[in-house]
Design a protein around this motif. Structure first.
Motif: not given
Length: 677
Positions: A482-489, A497-506, A532-540
């Motif tokens: 199944n597709a993961p649920g809505v991510p959060t930052a 930024a750290t991106i998290s999401w609900p676990a998916v079976g299998r 955790t995503v790194r090397n992002l650009q500020p103000g983007k």
């Protein structure tokens, strides 16, 4: 809409039925050009299509409101939500007596007649409670009658229509008997209405009226107000409402300009969602968005209207709006003109009212003849279905717009809009995260002057046309997770930024993608449920999706999108405060406070920042030298900023003709500054 246009001529009984497919027109000649590349990216999922997505307005001054013929036409076009009792009439309408003092109420347009018609159409009602001349008790009584007495199960209720148009900001078209016409008073009444209505039926959803970003009076602060309409209403009433209701009439001086206004929608919806999340209280993300009135600025009955409808509905649904509603079912003739070779009656209705100009020189087609936007709406009902997931699509030609919709059975719909009134365009379809079968795709088209939708080409778009191409998948995706649920930052900084999401079976692992136009760039993968995503650009601004992959390599559908923006560093040797101090709707006075927090003085300084959009500019500035190249702004001065707190304030007049997304990253003499509010 601000005013409703009553019937000028009694509506006749002759009705025209809409046909499923019309005979195709003779093909037009066109100059061969380089094919337009269309990229559809199934890895970049957008919003899921709700059951209420396709909507229209109905009005108590329309004598055909309750007829079976109209209900059947709307049902054939896939309408799933109908708004009642109609625009500004809502703020003078009293449901129990079926009266609207100062306005015209047509016979056979009462609430029960409307509900019978909506049920025949197969649509849910969107009901507007009278704020302007009504009361919370009256609204609660309507809920009681609708859902307790009659058991209609009417779920969606808004409090008033365009209540910011009550004279508080100067213009006055919306009835409002309240002595206090401020947004604070409206918010207080929304709370009272919501409490009274939900005391009768706690299952209903109550909406409050907001302003659409980049549309009057967005950005204005009225006399005596603490902030703009949206901020004041959301801060007080946000915890008490279920959705925000906006209207959008972008206008335009020509057909090309009018249909080009849809380019603003992504930024407008981004700003509106940010306002809701910022000011709407705890768990504000639960607050939905409805757009219950829209129409094009030029060519309401001809191809610009059809193109605008398909473009706006697709963009708004992809942005998570739970219903988009055209103004109106019927409206009446205005000032006729010729648009792209076709007679346009300046009628905001989907269907002809069969009316004539006051001098009788020009008359519309027979009653209920579908206008061009009706056919576009019907095509939309084949493009999007409840449960489909909109996916990102793009082209390399500004005159061709594309949208994608992935269906639960794996089919992919691609909606292609050719905004070129003079030339056909060949297209070359390409895909990311999707493999079509070898079977030939099916295409249907609605073009300029067509009397209905007809078989089309999956490789050539006629001039001024809307084409739906439907493809089947090369294989089954049934084994995929199944597709993961809505991510959060969380922990969003200027660079990470750290991106998290609900676990998916299998799921054996998860893949994180960033949308870059129609292309997705993989940011990483993990067996966990955060990254955790790194090397992002500020103000983007960034939009990301998460997909799950099982141990056999099967890849899920895309998660819903997450959009977040990086900011400025928490600490720096400089600080910038950027403020919109006086806004008038398409321009503002800006103030920029600059502080040198470093240990050394700055003997002369240069501040740089970039506008987030192409429609923002500096008109003039003071206390420094202001220059702009493209979207880049440079502010220079020979003055000295003392060490450890030396500061200065500079100002400018800013202009914008679309959503005013303020910059969030600034450099001073090449150093990235922190920001303050």
């Amino acid at each position: 809409m601000q005013t409703a246009i009553p019937r000028r001529v009694a509506l006749g009984a002759a009705l025209l039925a809409a046909t499923a497919l019309a005979a195709p027109p003779a093909p037009s000649a066109y100059a061969a050009t380089t094919p337009v590349t269309v990229t559809v990216n199934a890895r970049a999922g957008l919003a899921t299509v709700p059951a209420t997505a396709l909507g229209v307005n109905d009005a108590i001054w329309d004598t055909t409101l309750g007829t079976d013929a109209v209900a059947d036409l709307l049902g054939a076009a896939g309408v799933k939500m109908i708004r009642y009792p109609g625009g500004s009439y809502a703020d003078i309408y009293h449901w129990e007596t079926h009266t609207a003092p100062g306005g015209y109420v047509a016979p056979n347009t009462d609430f029960d007649t409307f509900m019978a018609s909506a049920r025949r159409t197969g649509a849910e009602p969107m009901i507007i409670a009278n704020y302007g001349t009504g009361s919370a008790d009256e609204a609660a009584g309507w809920v009681r009658y609708a859902n307790i007495t009659k058991k209609y199960g009417a779920k969606y209720w808004t409090i008033g229509n365009e209540n910011y148009g009550n004279g508080h900001y100067g213009s006055s078209w919306e009835a409002d008997d309240h002595a206090d016409k401020s947004p604070a008073q409206y918010a207080a009444e929304v709370i009272a209405y919501a409490d009274a209505m939900k005391a009768v039926d706690p299952t209903i959803k109550v909406g409050a009226v907001l302003t659409m970003p980049a549309n009057w009076p967005d950005g204005l602060v009225g006399g005596g107000d603490a902030a703009t309409w949206n901020q004041v209403v959301l801060q007080a009433a946000g915890p008490h409402i279920d959705f925000a209701d906006v209207h959008w009439y972008p206008g335009g001086g020509s057909a090309a300009e009018a249909i080009g206004k849809t380019q603003y929608l992504d930024d407008s919806m981004y700003l509106l969602r940010n306002q809701i999340n910022t000011y709407g209280g705890a768990n504000a993300s639960r607050i939905g968005i409805s757009l219950t009135e829209t129409n094009v600025g030029v060519g309401q009955n001809t191809q610009p209207g059809a193109i605008f409808l398909a473009d706006a509905y697709s963009s708004l649904i992809g942005n998570g709006v739970f219903t988009v509603q055209w103004w109106n079912v019927h409206n009446g003739i205005g000032t006729p003109s010729t648009v792209a070779g076709q007679t346009d009656y300046n009628d905001f209705g989907l269907l002809s009212s069969g009316t004539c100009t006051s001098d009788g020189t020009v008359c519309e087609p027979a009653l209920n003849t579908p206008f061009a936007p009706y056919h576009a709406l019907k095509l939309m009902s084949s493009f999007v279905h409840p449960g489909d997931q909109m996916v990102r699509a793009a082209t390399d030609n500004a005159l061709v717009t594309a949208y994608g919709s992935r269906r639960p059975n794996g089919d992919l719909g691609v909606l292609l809009i050719n905004k070129d009134p003079d030339a056909a365009h060949d297209i070359a379809l390409s895909y990311r995260g999707y493999t079509p079968s070898a079977a030939a795709p099916v295409a249907v088209t609605y073009g300029n002057g067509d009397t209905g939708i007809h078989a089309g080409s999956a490789s050539t778009l006629p001039p001024y046309s809307i084409t739906l191409v439907t493809l089947h998948p090369a294989g089954s995706n049934a084994a995929a997770p199944n597709a993961p649920g809505v991510p959060t930052a969380s922990a969003v900084t200027d660079r990470t930024a750290t991106i998290s999401w609900p676990a998916v079976g299998r799921a054996a692992k998860y893949e994180l993608y960033r949308a870059n136009g129609a292309i997705s760039e993989q940011l990483g993968e993990t067996t966990g449920t955060s990254f955790t995503v790194r090397n992002l650009q500020p103000g983007k601004r960034y939009t990301v999706n998460v997909l799950a992959r099982d141990s056999a390599g099967n890849l899920s559908w895309s998660s819903p999108p997450l959009t977040f923006a990086t900011g400025a560093p928490a600490t720096s040797t400089c600080t910038v405060k950027f403020a919109d101090t006086n806004d008038w709707g398409n321009g503002y006075v800006g103030q920029v406070d600059i502080t040198n927090t470093g240990a050394a003085p700055l003997n002369g300084w240069t501040l740089n920042f970039t506008w987030p959009t192409t429609w923002q500019s500096v008109s003039s500035g003071w206390n420094a030298t202001w220059t702009q190249s493209g979207t880049d702004v440079r502010v220079t001065s020979d003055a000295t900023l003392a060490a450890s707190g030396g500061s200065t304030s500079v100002g400018f007049v800013g202009a914008y003709n679309g959503p005013n997304v303020l910059p969030a990253a600034f450099t001073l003499n090449g150093t990235l500054c922190s920001t303050s509010s």
